[in-house]
Motif scaffolding. Sequence first.
Motif, PDB file in Angstrom:
ATOM      1  N   GLN A 115      39.950  46.360  30.485  1.00 20.23           N
ATOM      2  CA  GLN A 115      40.963  45.396  30.046  1.00 20.23           C
ATOM      3  C   GLN A 115      42.273  45.563  30.811  1.00 20.23           C
ATOM      4  OE1 GLN A 115      40.396  42.871  27.903  1.00 20.23           O
ATOM      5  NE2 GLN A 115      38.277  43.565  28.017  1.00 20.23           N
ATOM      6  N   GLY A 116      42.570  46.780  31.247  1.00 20.29           N
ATOM      7  CA  GLY A 116      43.799  47.034  31.995  1.00 20.29           C
ATOM      8  C   GLY A 116      43.795  46.473  33.392  1.00 20.29           C
ATOM      9  N   VAL A 117      42.629  46.185  33.914  1.00 17.45           N
ATOM     10  CA  VAL A 117      42.526  45.653  35.272  1.00 17.45           C
ATOM     11  C   VAL A 117      42.992  44.195  35.327  1.00 17.45           C
ATOM     12  CG1 VAL A 117      40.869  45.038  37.074  1.00 17.45           C
ATOM     13  CG2 VAL A 117      40.724  47.250  35.966  1.00 17.45           C
ATOM     14  N   VAL A 118      42.800  43.449  34.261  1.00 21.80           N
ATOM     15  CA  VAL A 118      43.119  42.020  34.255  1.00 21.80           C
ATOM     16  C   VAL A 118      44.578  41.736  34.616  1.00 21.80           C
ATOM     17  CG1 VAL A 118      43.189  39.934  32.829  1.00 21.80           C
ATOM     18  CG2 VAL A 118      41.225  41.469  32.693  1.00 21.80           C
ATOM     19  N   PRO A 119      45.566  42.373  34.000  1.00 23.91           N
ATOM     20  CA  PRO A 119      46.950  42.090  34.389  1.00 23.91           C
ATOM     21  C   PRO A 119      47.257  42.497  35.833  1.00 23.91           C
ATOM     22  CG  PRO A 119      46.899  43.422  32.389  1.00 23.91           C
ATOM     23  CD  PRO A 119      45.503  43.246  32.838  1.00 23.91           C
ATOM     24  N   VAL A 120      46.641  43.580  36.284  1.00 23.82           N
ATOM     25  CA  VAL A 120      46.868  44.018  37.667  1.00 23.82           C
ATOM     26  C   VAL A 120      46.351  42.955  38.647  1.00 23.82           C
ATOM     27  CG1 VAL A 120      46.260  45.773  39.382  1.00 23.82           C
ATOM     28  CG2 VAL A 120      46.818  46.454  37.046  1.00 23.82           C
ATOM     29  N   VAL A 121      45.181  42.424  38.390  1.00 22.23           N
ATOM     30  CA  VAL A 121      44.626  41.382  39.255  1.00 22.23           C
ATOM     31  C   VAL A 121      45.506  40.136  39.213  1.00 22.23           C
ATOM     32  CG1 VAL A 121      42.659  39.838  39.587  1.00 22.23           C
ATOM     33  CG2 VAL A 121      42.276  42.258  39.133  1.00 22.23           C
ATOM     34  N   MET A 122      46.015  39.800  38.035  1.00 22.43           N
ATOM     35  CA  MET A 122      46.901  38.634  37.930  1.00 22.43           C
ATOM     36  C   MET A 122      48.158  38.830  38.767  1.00 22.43           C
ATOM     37  SD  MET A 122      46.472  37.673  33.898  1.00 22.43           S
ATOM     38  CE  MET A 122      47.982  36.777  33.876  1.00 22.43           C
ATOM     39  N   GLN A 127      51.252  37.721  43.712  1.00 18.87           N
ATOM     40  CA  GLN A 127      51.896  38.199  44.932  1.00 18.87           C
ATOM     41  C   GLN A 127      51.294  37.526  46.165  1.00 18.87           C
ATOM     42  OE1 GLN A 127      54.565  40.342  45.304  1.00 18.87           O
ATOM     43  NE2 GLN A 127      54.442  39.754  47.436  1.00 18.87           N
ATOM     44  N   LEU A 128      49.979  37.379  46.183  1.00 19.46           N
ATOM     45  CA  LEU A 128      49.305  36.711  47.298  1.00 19.46           C
ATOM     46  C   LEU A 128      49.762  35.256  47.404  1.00 19.46           C
ATOM     47  CD1 LEU A 128      47.120  36.972  49.503  1.00 19.46           C
ATOM     48  CD2 LEU A 128      45.470  36.242  47.782  1.00 19.46           C
TER      49      LEU A 128
END
Length: 190
Positions: A115-122, A127-128
Amino acid sequence: MMASQQGKLFSSFLRIGLLGFGGGPSMIPLVHQEVVKRRGWMQDEEFADVLAIANTLPGPIATKMPGYIGFRVGGTLGCINAVLAVILPMVVAMILMLGAFSRYREVSWIHGMGQGVVPVVMVMMGQLAWDFLQKSRLALGWSVSLVMAGVAGVLIYWLGLHPGLVIGALLIAALLPSLARSKATKEATR
């Protein structure tokens, strides 16, 4: 000699696949080190051209560059060899990690990690998008960039056009002026 060259291709790109943490962009310096400095298969200018072309084509750069370099060094077999060598460590790691994840997915800290990966990917995607907008602004200006983004948004989200078609149309539109210039130059030299 042919088998030796294929072995060098495989070992070079296997090393890149093993050490290239962070995906394709992090592999570029490793590819440069192997291809230009260590093996001498290309010069710096040629490598820059391959990198530029690979960045314009769709798909992951981590397979496009090894594919082209492998083809250039060892033909079709070299292309297959280099791509397999660079993706082999990723495939093995994915199988092992997904196997472990599916076995232990109900463990609370593993579930929370997912679940913690989702905000990082967002944040990374934001940024991209911001980087692309800045590059577009520098190349075309704010007004053209915003109009293009708006038209693309309408075509993709409201009209349901596939994003690949929009990107293809933009690439063709960008190529047409340079093709017209080269045609005019050829006609002028006749």
